[in-house]
Write an enzyme that holds these catalytic residues in place. Structure first.
Site, mmCIF file in Angstrom:
data_model
loop_
_atom_site.group_PDB
_atom_site.id
_atom_site.type_symbol
_atom_site.label_atom_id
_atom_site.label_comp_id
_atom_site.label_asym_id
_atom_site.label_seq_id
_atom_site.Cartn_x
_atom_site.Cartn_y
_atom_site.Cartn_z
ATOM 1 C CD GLU A 61 20.896 -12.399 105.928
ATOM 2 O OE1 GLU A 61 21.659 -11.565 106.438
ATOM 3 O OE2 GLU A 61 21.347 -13.022 104.402
ATOM 4 N N GLY A 81 26.924 -11.652 105.596
ATOM 5 C CA GLY A 81 25.822 -12.699 104.461
ATOM 6 C C GLY A 81 26.470 -12.487 102.858
ATOM 7 N NE ARG A 90 4.154 -28.034 100.736
ATOM 8 C CZ ARG A 90 3.191 -29.092 100.182
ATOM 9 N NH1 ARG A 90 2.104 -28.961 99.783
ATOM 10 N NH2 ARG A 90 3.542 -30.130 100.379
ATOM 11 C CB SER A 91 2.078 -21.169 97.161
ATOM 12 O OG SER A 91 0.422 -22.025 97.575
ATOM 13 C CG HIS A 105 31.657 -26.067 106.617
ATOM 14 N ND1 HIS A 105 32.168 -26.944 107.013
ATOM 15 C CD2 HIS A 105 32.722 -24.723 106.795
ATOM 16 C CE1 HIS A 105 34.166 -26.062 107.039
ATOM 17 N NE2 HIS A 105 33.974 -25.009 106.871
ATOM 18 N N GLY A 107 33.392 -22.894 110.060
ATOM 19 C CA GLY A 107 34.945 -23.185 109.466
ATOM 20 C C GLY A 107 35.176 -21.901 110.847
#
Length: 139
Positions: A61, A81, A90-91, A105, A107
């Site tokens: 984020e 958001g 995967r760890s 994208h 827009g």
């Protein structure tokens, strides 16, 4: 604004925020991407000693929204958001993880951003997606 000035501005904006708590740092950017790193240590571990998925999502984020912010006129618009998804593949127990956000994208009102998070060996640990709404600022 030049690259270093923009990175400094982004890092400065994150003082006294979750980014500072998790030690997330912006390290690179380009015309179509933004990169940040986060150290993996006990502060971001699950109880069983691996990177917490929530911390991974916070890192995602933290690059996904600013990628959109850098692509708009901040005097006229804001970014929010509105949807987020993550696939943890995967760890990781220690080291540094690196997140790269790319707008796939762009827009007028919606940006779709892909965030790839890799470990120290450049192995993909998470693939995330955020949908950002571009909101006109009130006058």
């Amino acid at each position: 604004m030049d690259k270093n000035a923009t990175l400094n501005m982004l890092n400065k904006m994150c003082e006294n925020t979750l980014n500072e708590t998790l030690n997330i740092k912006y390290t690179d950017l380009g015309e179509d991407f933004l990169v940040a790193t986060m150290p993996v240590d006990s502060r971001v571990h699950q109880p069983d000693g691996i990177l917490n998925g929530g911390a991974t999502m916070a890192l995602a984020e933290s690059v996904g929204s600013p990628a959109s912010i850098l692509a708009i006129d901040r005097e006229k618009y804001s970014v929010r958001g509105i949807e987020f998804s993550a696939n943890h593949l995967r760890s990781v127990k220690s080291g540094m993880v690196t997140a790269t956000a790319t707008i796939i994208h762009k827009g007028k009102t919606i940006h779709l951003v892909e965030i790839k998070i890799v470990d120290d060996r450049n192995r993909v640990i998470s693939l995330c997606k955020i949908t950002n709404y571009i909101l006109a600022n009130k006058k």
